[in-house]
Each structure stands twice: as C-alpha cells, then as structure tokens.
Write a protein that holds these residues in place. Sequence first.
Motif, PDB file in Angstrom:
ATOM      1  N   ARG A 218      19.258 -36.727 -58.393  1.00 19.44           N
ATOM      2  CA  ARG A 218      20.102 -35.757 -58.061  1.00 19.44           C
ATOM      3  C   ARG A 218      19.396 -34.562 -57.148  1.00 19.44           C
ATOM      4  NH1 ARG A 218      24.735 -35.686 -60.831  1.00 19.44           N
ATOM      5  NH2 ARG A 218      24.829 -37.303 -62.684  1.00 19.44           N
ATOM      6  N   ALA A 219      20.042 -33.818 -56.323  1.00 23.29           N
ATOM      7  CA  ALA A 219      19.416 -32.831 -55.431  1.00 23.29           C
ATOM      8  C   ALA A 219      18.343 -31.973 -56.371  1.00 23.29           C
ATOM      9  CB  ALA A 219      20.355 -32.070 -54.734  1.00 23.29           C
TER      10      ALA A 219
ATOM     11  N   LYS B 109      14.948 -33.874 -57.468  1.00 24.91           N
ATOM     12  CA  LYS B 109      14.252 -34.131 -56.135  1.00 24.91           C
ATOM     13  C   LYS B 109      13.786 -32.849 -56.019  1.00 24.91           C
ATOM     14  CE  LYS B 109      14.805 -36.606 -52.076  1.00 24.91           C
ATOM     15  NZ  LYS B 109      15.646 -37.229 -51.021  1.00 24.91           N
TER      16      LYS B 109
ATOM     17  N   ASP C 278      12.898 -41.722 -56.004  1.00 21.79           N
ATOM     18  CA  ASP C 278      14.301 -41.820 -55.414  1.00 21.79           C
ATOM     19  C   ASP C 278      14.712 -43.014 -54.892  1.00 21.79           C
ATOM     20  OD1 ASP C 278      16.502 -40.190 -54.450  1.00 21.79           O
ATOM     21  OD2 ASP C 278      15.671 -40.037 -52.772  1.00 21.79           O
TER      22      ASP C 278
ATOM     23  N   SER D 189      25.716 -46.945 -57.626  1.00 24.33           N
ATOM     24  CA  SER D 189      26.142 -45.695 -56.796  1.00 24.33           C
ATOM     25  C   SER D 189      25.195 -45.453 -55.526  1.00 24.33           C
ATOM     26  CB  SER D 189      26.054 -44.566 -57.587  1.00 24.33           C
ATOM     27  OG  SER D 189      24.793 -44.156 -58.060  1.00 24.33           O
ATOM     28  N   HIS D 190      23.806 -45.831 -55.377  1.00 22.47           N
ATOM     29  CA  HIS D 190      22.884 -45.718 -54.507  1.00 22.47           C
ATOM     30  C   HIS D 190      22.876 -44.086 -54.257  1.00 22.47           C
ATOM     31  CE1 HIS D 190      23.329 -50.087 -53.512  1.00 22.47           C
ATOM     32  NE2 HIS D 190      24.641 -49.605 -53.409  1.00 22.47           N
ATOM     33  N   LYS D 191      22.990 -43.462 -54.907  1.00 21.28           N
ATOM     34  CA  LYS D 191      22.680 -42.066 -54.901  1.00 21.28           C
ATOM     35  C   LYS D 191      21.114 -41.562 -55.364  1.00 21.28           C
ATOM     36  CE  LYS D 191      27.519 -40.394 -55.746  1.00 21.28           C
ATOM     37  NZ  LYS D 191      28.401 -39.867 -56.438  1.00 21.28           N
ATOM     38  N   GLY D 192      20.526 -42.233 -56.028  1.00 18.71           N
ATOM     39  CA  GLY D 192      19.005 -41.980 -56.146  1.00 18.71           C
ATOM     40  C   GLY D 192      18.957 -40.799 -57.214  1.00 18.71           C
TER      41      GLY D 192
ATOM     42  N   ARG E 254      25.133 -46.510 -44.926  1.00 15.01           N
ATOM     43  CA  ARG E 254      26.462 -45.682 -45.405  1.00 15.01           C
ATOM     44  C   ARG E 254      27.600 -46.403 -44.611  1.00 15.01           C
ATOM     45  NH1 ARG E 254      24.586 -39.775 -43.582  1.00 15.01           N
ATOM     46  NH2 ARG E 254      26.919 -39.482 -43.617  1.00 15.01           N
TER      47      ARG E 254
ATOM     48  N   LYS F 204      17.958 -45.551 -55.718  1.00 10.05           N
ATOM     49  CA  LYS F 204      18.977 -45.803 -54.862  1.00 10.05           C
ATOM     50  C   LYS F 204      19.507 -47.272 -54.960  1.00 10.05           C
ATOM     51  CE  LYS F 204      18.246 -42.175 -51.465  1.00 10.05           C
ATOM     52  NZ  LYS F 204      17.744 -41.781 -50.321  1.00 10.05           N
TER      53      LYS F 204
ATOM     54  N   HIS G 185      20.420 -49.965 -48.195  1.00 10.33           N
ATOM     55  CA  HIS G 185      21.774 -49.822 -48.265  1.00 10.33           C
ATOM     56  C   HIS G 185      22.336 -48.634 -47.018  1.00 10.33           C
ATOM     57  CE1 HIS G 185      25.941 -48.722 -49.542  1.00 10.33           C
ATOM     58  NE2 HIS G 185      25.673 -47.423 -49.619  1.00 10.33           N
TER      59      HIS G 185
ATOM     60  N   ASP H 186      12.341 -43.163 -48.627  1.00 12.01           N
ATOM     61  CA  ASP H 186      11.851 -42.035 -48.987  1.00 12.01           C
ATOM     62  C   ASP H 186      10.508 -41.851 -49.305  1.00 12.01           C
ATOM     63  OD1 ASP H 186      14.505 -41.214 -48.443  1.00 12.01           O
ATOM     64  OD2 ASP H 186      14.856 -40.645 -50.516  1.00 12.01           O
TER      65      ASP H 186
END
Length: 360
Positions: A129-130, A133, A115, A124-127, A58, A119, A56, A267
Amino acid sequence: MLYSLIFSLHEWFSPLNVFRYITFRTSLAVLTAMLVSFLLGPWVIKKLKRLSLTQHIRVDGPKAHIGKAGTPTMGGILIILSILLSILMWGDLKNIYIWTMIVSIIGFGGIGLLDDYLKISMKSHKGLRAYQKFGMQIVLALGIGVFLYMNPKDPYTDVLSVPFFKRWLFDLGWLYIPFSVMVMVGSSNAVNLTDGIDGLAIGLVAVAVLANGVLVYLSGHKGLAQYLQVLYLPGTGELTVFCGAMFGAALGFLWYNSYPADVFMGDVGSLGLGGALGTLAIITKHEIVLAVVGGIFVIETVSVMLQVASFKLTGRRVFRMAPIHHHFELKGWPEPKVIVRFWIVGIVLALLSLATLKVR
C-alpha cells in the motif's frame, strides 16, 4: 576487499601502486559490474522465468504492451548484485560514504523487492500500500539523513549549495534532515515512475550516474575543487568508484533490457537505483544538480502529479496517459522512438549539469 589486498603488496611490486588511483579503480569497477551483468544475465532471466516472477501488464495501458505479459521482472536483483560485487572488489571499504551508499541501494532495493513480490504473489497485483511503501522509504531515508547530518568529518552537513553561483550556500540547520529525506524518497520514486518502457529508465540512470561521477570526482579532489570553485568534500572522491560500478551495471543490464526487453528491472531495481542517486546527491551536495541531470525523472513525476490533480479537480486529464512517456506512445510514437528521444534529452541535461562547473 580485493583492492586492499592488492595494494598492500605494492611495496614489493611497485606497479601495483596504480591501484591507489581512484580513476584506475573506477575503470575496473565499470568493467567488473558490466561483466558480472553479462555473465549472470542469462542465468538470472531463466531463474526468474522458472519461478514465474513475470510482469503483470495494465489493461488500461498502451495496447502494444500487451505482448510484454510474461516477461521476467525483478531483474534489478542482477543490477544490485553487480554493483555490490564490483564495489566490494575495488572500493575502499574503510570509507564511510561507500557503506552509506551500500546501505542505501540495498535498503531501497529491498523495499522494491518486497513490493515486487507482493504484486506477483497477490491476485490483485497491487503490492505494498502507498503508506507502507512511502513509510518504509521515509524511515530508511531518515536514518541515512540523520547519520550524514551527524558526520563530524563533513564541514557542510547542513548546507545547500546552489549551482551556477560560487558562494551561494544556504545553512538549513536541522531542516536539512527532512530536506534530505525528500530528495532520497523523491529520487527513488521518480526513477520508479520512469521505468515504464524497455530500457528507458536504466539508460537515463546510466547517463545521470556518469555525469554525477564526474562531479563526485571533482568534489573529492582538493586541487580541482579549488580551481573550479566547487565544495571540497574530503573522502567523497571514493564514491567515483561506486558511480563506476553503477554505470557498468546499468550498461550490462541494458543489454537485456533494451527493446524488446528480455527482463524488466522491477521496483527492486528502480527504487534501489533512484534511492542511490538521491543519497549520492545528498552526500556530495549536488541536490539541485540532480534535478537538472535527472530532468526526465522530474518531468515524469510532475506529469503524474498534474494528471492526478487535474482529474480530481476537474474530471479531465492533461495527458492521454501518465507518466508522460505513455502519452507519447498513445500519440503514435513507436516505443523505440520515445526511448531514444528521452535519452537524447537526458544527455543534453547531463551536459548542462556539467556546464555549471565553468559558469561558476
């Protein structure tokens, strides 16, 4: 595995005695990992496409990257597989440091794999959460750090060695554990941030692991370590074979990841390779040297930190876009020029890290 089998026959066929030499098996590890990458690369790329595991892009990124949409990602699976097959063939599996590195690259790579999958599968392609991870990375790094800290065979488990000086050794005590966690997690994410344009990260990883391989071999060789005034760490010389496998896998993957890329490492590759570099530095007491040889990774990370801090505090951006390689793209540098120039800086920094040997 194959090494043990072949070497066990050296009493009946003396030429097989050559397998006892780390340098010989390192050469085989490089060639094996590279060959596995070359041969499996096309099949892995087709498989990733068939499963729709594609990148994906940006919308706020460089316009030149829009054409990369649909390129297969998660190619780091190929890198890790090549490394593992090579090390299982030519590494000494009785060595605890080899298994520590295997756990590290699979563990960090597994976090990256999860991750990547999230994604791609989530709209949402966010994978991850911080906090998820980083939390998993910290737990993994903590486990490795505690294991190495408790290692009775290592006389320098809690020592920080400063390059350029012969006897600058700092005993951190139990504080070495959180320090080791910071190095491993930081290295893992630094490579991840650098993996933004075709071939950049994997080329720099190849340079970094090649320089580290030299340092690892010297640290594990008693005579050379004493001559060059570096810490002698029994058993770590075997990690030269692991470095060889990483280098070969990196070169093999670069064949398909060079501009314009046929596949991205994702990743799973960047976190896995970064975590492995950090773990290697902890085992061999080259934590500060890692910051030198991986200077581009450090610069990329700092650029993101400065960008975020500046925007939150002043509402202004330091760079046109972070990480910094995107800044140069937006300034008009063609992507291949950014890549090659960053590689050149990486090579210079690697040579500088090796120069610390004679300065000592």
